[in-house]
Design a protein around this motif. Structure first.
Motif, PDB file in Angstrom:
ATOM      1  N   GLY A 186      30.944  59.444  19.235  1.00  0.00           N
ATOM      2  CA  GLY A 186      30.366  60.755  19.506  1.00  0.00           C
ATOM      3  C   GLY A 186      29.089  60.661  20.308  1.00  0.00           C
ATOM      4  N   ILE A 187      28.974  59.669  21.155  1.00  0.00           N
ATOM      5  CA  ILE A 187      27.748  59.507  21.947  1.00  0.00           C
ATOM      6  C   ILE A 187      28.067  59.482  23.440  1.00  0.00           C
ATOM      7  N   LEU A 188      29.076  60.255  23.833  1.00  0.00           N
ATOM      8  CA  LEU A 188      29.401  60.347  25.258  1.00  0.00           C
ATOM      9  C   LEU A 188      28.266  61.024  26.002  1.00  0.00           C
ATOM     10  N   GLU A 210      40.912  43.610  10.267  1.00  0.00           N
ATOM     11  CA  GLU A 210      41.512  43.160  11.518  1.00  0.00           C
ATOM     12  C   GLU A 210      40.473  43.181  12.645  1.00  0.00           C
ATOM     13  N   THR A 211      40.644  42.296  13.614  1.00  0.00           N
ATOM     14  CA  THR A 211      39.789  42.316  14.798  1.00  0.00           C
ATOM     15  C   THR A 211      40.635  42.683  16.002  1.00  0.00           C
ATOM     16  N   LEU A 212      40.256  43.779  16.632  1.00  0.00           N
ATOM     17  CA  LEU A 212      40.978  44.265  17.800  1.00  0.00           C
ATOM     18  C   LEU A 212      40.064  44.121  19.012  1.00  0.00           C
ATOM     19  N   ALA A 213      40.576  43.524  20.076  1.00  0.00           N
ATOM     20  CA  ALA A 213      39.777  43.417  21.295  1.00  0.00           C
ATOM     21  C   ALA A 213      40.288  44.426  22.307  1.00  0.00           C
ATOM     22  N   ILE A 214      39.375  45.129  22.941  1.00  0.00           N
ATOM     23  CA  ILE A 214      39.738  45.985  24.070  1.00  0.00           C
ATOM     24  C   ILE A 214      39.248  45.268  25.327  1.00  0.00           C
ATOM     25  N   VAL A 215      40.216  44.907  26.174  1.00  0.00           N
ATOM     26  CA  VAL A 215      39.890  44.096  27.346  1.00  0.00           C
ATOM     27  C   VAL A 215      40.160  44.897  28.604  1.00  0.00           C
ATOM     28  N   GLY A 216      39.303  44.773  29.577  1.00  0.00           N
ATOM     29  CA  GLY A 216      39.533  45.442  30.852  1.00  0.00           C
ATOM     30  C   GLY A 216      38.400  45.140  31.804  1.00  0.00           C
ATOM     31  N   GLU A 217      38.620  45.449  33.072  1.00  0.00           N
ATOM     32  CA  GLU A 217      37.574  45.232  34.062  1.00  0.00           C
ATOM     33  C   GLU A 217      36.646  46.438  34.071  1.00  0.00           C
ATOM     34  N   SER A 218      35.545  46.348  34.838  1.00  0.00           N
ATOM     35  CA  SER A 218      34.647  47.501  34.847  1.00  0.00           C
ATOM     36  C   SER A 218      35.396  48.724  35.371  1.00  0.00           C
ATOM     37  N   GLY A 219      35.141  49.858  34.757  1.00  0.00           N
ATOM     38  CA  GLY A 219      35.810  51.086  35.157  1.00  0.00           C
ATOM     39  C   GLY A 219      37.138  51.310  34.473  1.00  0.00           C
ATOM     40  N   SER A 220      37.503  50.436  33.531  1.00  0.00           N
ATOM     41  CA  SER A 220      38.798  50.598  32.882  1.00  0.00           C
ATOM     42  C   SER A 220      38.740  51.605  31.735  1.00  0.00           C
ATOM     43  N   GLY A 221      37.536  51.942  31.293  1.00  0.00           N
ATOM     44  CA  GLY A 221      37.403  52.947  30.243  1.00  0.00           C
ATOM     45  C   GLY A 221      37.172  52.362  28.861  1.00  0.00           C
ATOM     46  N   LYS A 222      36.885  51.070  28.786  1.00  0.00           N
ATOM     47  CA  LYS A 222      36.740  50.468  27.461  1.00  0.00           C
ATOM     48  C   LYS A 222      35.479  50.945  26.746  1.00  0.00           C
ATOM     49  N   SER A 223      34.372  51.034  27.482  1.00  0.00           N
ATOM     50  CA  SER A 223      33.148  51.513  26.833  1.00  0.00           C
ATOM     51  C   SER A 223      33.231  53.010  26.544  1.00  0.00           C
ATOM     52  N   VAL A 224      33.861  53.770  27.444  1.00  0.00           N
ATOM     53  CA  VAL A 224      34.007  55.219  27.224  1.00  0.00           C
ATOM     54  C   VAL A 224      34.773  55.458  25.926  1.00  0.00           C
ATOM     55  N   THR A 225      35.786  54.640  25.665  1.00  0.00           N
ATOM     56  CA  THR A 225      36.535  54.753  24.426  1.00  0.00           C
ATOM     57  C   THR A 225      35.600  54.621  23.227  1.00  0.00           C
ATOM     58  N   ALA A 226      34.746  53.594  23.263  1.00  0.00           N
ATOM     59  CA  ALA A 226      33.825  53.366  22.152  1.00  0.00           C
ATOM     60  C   ALA A 226      32.853  54.525  22.006  1.00  0.00           C
ATOM     61  N   TYR A 227      32.311  54.990  23.130  1.00  0.00           N
ATOM     62  CA  TYR A 227      31.333  56.064  23.078  1.00  0.00           C
ATOM     63  C   TYR A 227      31.973  57.347  22.550  1.00  0.00           C
ATOM     64  N   ALA A 228      33.230  57.599  22.950  1.00  0.00           N
ATOM     65  CA  ALA A 228      33.926  58.798  22.476  1.00  0.00           C
ATOM     66  C   ALA A 228      34.102  58.723  20.959  1.00  0.00           C
ATOM     67  N   LEU A 229      34.452  57.547  20.452  1.00  0.00           N
ATOM     68  CA  LEU A 229      34.651  57.389  19.008  1.00  0.00           C
ATOM     69  C   LEU A 229      33.347  57.600  18.253  1.00  0.00           C
ATOM     70  N   ALA A 236      28.782  67.865  14.013  1.00  0.00           N
ATOM     71  CA  ALA A 236      27.691  66.944  14.324  1.00  0.00           C
ATOM     72  C   ALA A 236      27.087  66.338  13.067  1.00  0.00           C
ATOM     73  N   SER A 237      26.964  67.141  12.007  1.00  0.00           N
ATOM     74  CA  SER A 237      26.334  66.613  10.789  1.00  0.00           C
ATOM     75  C   SER A 237      27.274  65.660  10.055  1.00  0.00           C
ATOM     76  N   GLN A 238      28.601  65.956  10.119  1.00  0.00           N
ATOM     77  CA  GLN A 238      29.555  65.012   9.525  1.00  0.00           C
ATOM     78  C   GLN A 238      29.480  63.667  10.255  1.00  0.00           C
ATOM     79  N   LEU A 239      29.432  63.753  11.596  1.00  0.00           N
ATOM     80  CA  LEU A 239      29.372  62.530  12.399  1.00  0.00           C
ATOM     81  C   LEU A 239      28.098  61.740  12.111  1.00  0.00           C
ATOM     82  N   ALA A 240      26.988  62.462  11.979  1.00  0.00           N
ATOM     83  CA  ALA A 240      25.718  61.789  11.725  1.00  0.00           C
ATOM     84  C   ALA A 240      25.765  61.024  10.412  1.00  0.00           C
ATOM     85  N   ASP A 241      26.518  61.565   9.443  1.00  0.00           N
ATOM     86  CA  ASP A 241      26.680  60.881   8.158  1.00  0.00           C
ATOM     87  C   ASP A 241      27.542  59.639   8.292  1.00  0.00           C
ATOM     88  N   VAL A 242      28.561  59.744   9.160  1.00  0.00           N
ATOM     89  CA  VAL A 242      29.525  58.652   9.304  1.00  0.00           C
ATOM     90  C   VAL A 242      28.941  57.496  10.097  1.00  0.00           C
TER      91      VAL A 242
END
Lengths: 321, 338
Positions: free
Chosen positions: A58-60, A37-56, A83-89
């Motif tokens: 683990g690069i906040l 599936e392709t999911l789009a996250i849409v929003g204006e700057s400051g809406s938190g769309k990139s923060v969501t990606a970074y949180a997923l 951290a090591s599990q994430l690095a593998d993923v």
């Protein structure tokens, strides 16, 4: 939506501690994306769309902290993973491509070598085979004369070519999930169309789930199966693309559609969105962060919002359209 | 009616060094006469007009020569050939280095892409707007303050914000500063280089409407450079489509985007994402544009990427010809072509 989603995000909340107060960047963000599936996250700057990606991923930023939530990918909760599990993923299960590919690539390493690095690290490809596989990948993303281009440095390539290289790197280990953060911003529309075609084609072949983040609702409308609309760190609406564009339920989604140049027959018909984003450092943020600029505000809007259950058409509003 | 701006047969070529600094190449570079050197044909034999009060859009991919054309028009660089008639005067005769002090300098102004980066970060909003007024209108004191205040008001910029530095302003406010500094000297032609590219849609709408209002209020003409065709369609009366230094299609904006005649325009329009999702036509440009270095003058620039690509396309360069309804197109096979 498929029965078992590739990624299920529940109740994700993120804060940033700054000198001027705590920024509540994400609050109770939930969505799921199915295999293929392709999911789009849409929003204006400051809406938190990139923060969501970074949180997923683990690069906040170190100032950011995930205060609540789960994000389950193939049985593993990315939020509580070590951290090591994430690095593998990362790289193997989830890959990410960024806006501005030229700065994301290593400027002093030939692009073929950069792809080979990922293949060896995440793709279990032996050192002797990696260079040839890198050339194959360059061919797969539509680069002509891939053997010669593999020896090129990023500065020798156009923006569109660099983004193709980024895609080749991201897809090297055949990840289950691709997160593309504004992958075509800054590229020409013709190049954008080609890049989006390549992502869709490769995702279709391998059944990869794709989350793509964009501020361009028209692009999301054309390319995504589902659209998640974000405003000030909240998911305000989450629905199948056709339904969302044709019958938006949240007032903000409707405003966003009306402000998209493609939607209007003339400049006069184009509507602007009144008000601006609330200051996310405020202690007295209303439960609905759109309510202060919302033309449809009713008394009930001061009550806590409906939670983003994984409904077919979710809308975080007490007085939807 | 004489047009405000009449550009005729304008060309700009840049000499390039042959690749690789081998001894042979170096010798060639120092001994060959300038006209024998390899050249990038950035703008090649471009002609168009802008009438008073008209908004003309200029679209094309990066590298097609839009910026070079704009820099030649705003007299930031000298064209290799051709004329730029503004009102009645040929501005191409004024060397670029003298134009900063020219009496017509204030009549053509430019709004740059990202006001956050194009405004001096150590200038307050007031200074940014006042700078061209001081230099070109030679105003000072109260008259200067009044002119700046007026420009700011016209752009919807509250005067309380004039003491702020760019980093203290929002993206939309910075865009307003960029526009205010351009209109403060009362230009007749405003060249806008992607003025809304860095803005969110909600802010973009406000800025586009501001530009439309200013145009009628102040009677300016616009040259609007953009690669966002949806915006060009809404704002522009006429549009010029550029490909590798040449104008390949020109005409009323609505007509060009609804019924493109040139195959390149068709591909460009097909690539624009549409909200309704329809029109995701499988019309893609394959390959890269041909090299702009010493291109064969007899080959259509689009040959090789064009889905049509017949024999005549590589033996004869199609000229920009008149088509129906005030349109022009440079293609041997364009429907409606002469």
């Amino acid at each position: 939506m498929t029965a078992v989603p590739a990624l299920a995000v529940e109740d994700l909340s993120v804060e940033f501690r700054t000198r001027s107060g705590v920024v509540k960047a994400l609050e109770h963000v939930s969505f799921a994306v199915g295999k293929g599936e392709t999911l789009a996250i849409v929003g204006e700057s400051g809406s938190g769309k990139s923060v969501t990606a970074y949180a997923l991923m683990g690069i906040l930023d170190p100032a950011g902290r995930i205060t609540a939530g789960r994000a389950v990918l193939g049985g593993l909760d990315l939020i509580s993973a070590s951290a090591s599990q994430l690095a593998d993923v990362r790289g193997r299960e989830i890959a990410m491509i960024f806006q501005n590919p030229r700065t994301a690539l290593n400027p002093i390493r030939p692009v073929g070598r950069q792809i080979a690095d990922v293949l060896m690290r995440h793709g279990n490809v032996p050192r002797v085979e990696a260079p040839a596989r890198a050339v194959d990948l360059l061919r797969a993303v539509g680069i002509t004369d891939p053997a010669r281009r593999a020896k090129a440095y990023p500065f020798e390539m156009s923006g569109g070519m660099c983004q193709r290289v980024m895609i080749a790197i991201a897809l090297a280990a055949r990840p289950a999930l691709l997160i593309a953060d504004e992958p075509t911003t800054g590229l020409d529309v013709t190049t954008q169309a080609v890049i989006m075609d390549i992502i869709a084609e490769l995702a279709g072949e391998s059944g990869m789930a794709t989350i793509f983040i964009t501020h361009d609702l028209a692009l999301a409308g054309q390319r995504a199966d589902r659209v998640v609309v974000m405003h000030a760190g909240h998911v305000v609406e989450n629905a199948a693309t056709r339904a969302l564009i044709a019958r938006p339920s949240h007032p903000y989604t409707a405003e966003l559609i009306a402000a998209t140049p493609d939607s209007a027959a003339s400049l006069d018909a184009l509507a602007s969105i009144p008000g601006s984003l609330p200051d996310l450092r405020r202690a007295d943020l209303p439960p609905c962060r759109y309510s202060e600029r919302c033309p449809r505000k009713v008394e009930r809007c001061d009550a806590p919002l409906p939670r983003p259950a994984l409904a077919e058409h979710f809308v975080a509003c007490w007085n939807p359209l | 009616m004489t047009p405000l701006l009449d550009v005729a047969e304008l060309s700009k070529r840049f000499p390039v060094a042959a690749s690789g600094s081998t001894l042979k190449n170096l010798r060639r570079r120092f001994t060959r006469a300038a006209d024998e050197q390899s050249q990038v044909h950035a703008v090649d034999d471009v002609s168009f007009t802008i009438a008073k009060g008209e908004t003309v859009g200029l679209v094309g991919e990066s590298g097609c020569g839009k910026s070079t054309l704009v820099r030649a028009l705003t007299r930031l660089l000298d064209p290799t050939a051709g004329s730029i008639r503004f009102s009645t005067r040929d501005l191409s005769l004024v060397p670029a280095r003298d134009f900063a002090k020219d009496r017509d300098r204030g009549r053509i102004q430019m709004v740059f892409q990202d006001a956050g980066e194009s405004i001096n970060p150590r200038f307050t909003a007031f200074d940014a707007i006042a700078d061209p007024v001081r230099r070109l209108k030679h105003l000072s004191g109260l008259a200067l303050v009044e002119t700046v205040d007026k420009a700011a008001r016209q752009c919807g910029l509250p005067t309380e914000l004039l003491g702020r530095y760019p980093h203290q302003l929002s993206g939309g406010q910075r865009a307003r500063v960029g526009i205010a500094r351009a209109i403060a000297v009362e230009p007749e032609l405003l060249v806008l280089d992607e003025p809304t590219a860095a803005l969110d849609v909600s802010v973009q709408v406000v800025i586009l409407k501001l530009l439309a209002r200013l145009k009628t209020e102040l009677g300016m003409s616009y040259l609007f450079v953009s690669h966002d065709l949806s915006v060009v369609r809404l704002l522009c009366d006429r549009v010029l489509v550029m490909y590798l230094g040449k104008i390949v299609e020109a005409g009323p904006a609505r007509a060009v985007f609804d019924y493109p005649l040139h195959p390149y325009t068709r591909a460009l329009v097909a690539a624009v994402p549409r909200l309704d999702g329809i029109g995701l036509a499988k019309l893609r440009l394959s390959g890269e544009p041909m090299s702009p270095i010493d291109p064969d003058p007899n080959v259509c620039r689009f040959y090789g990427r064009c889905p049509r690509g017949a024999d005549i396309c590589r033996t004869q360069m199609p000229p920009l010809r008149r088509a129906a309804e005030g349109r022009e197109v440079a293609c041997h096979f364009a429907a409606g072509g002469a």
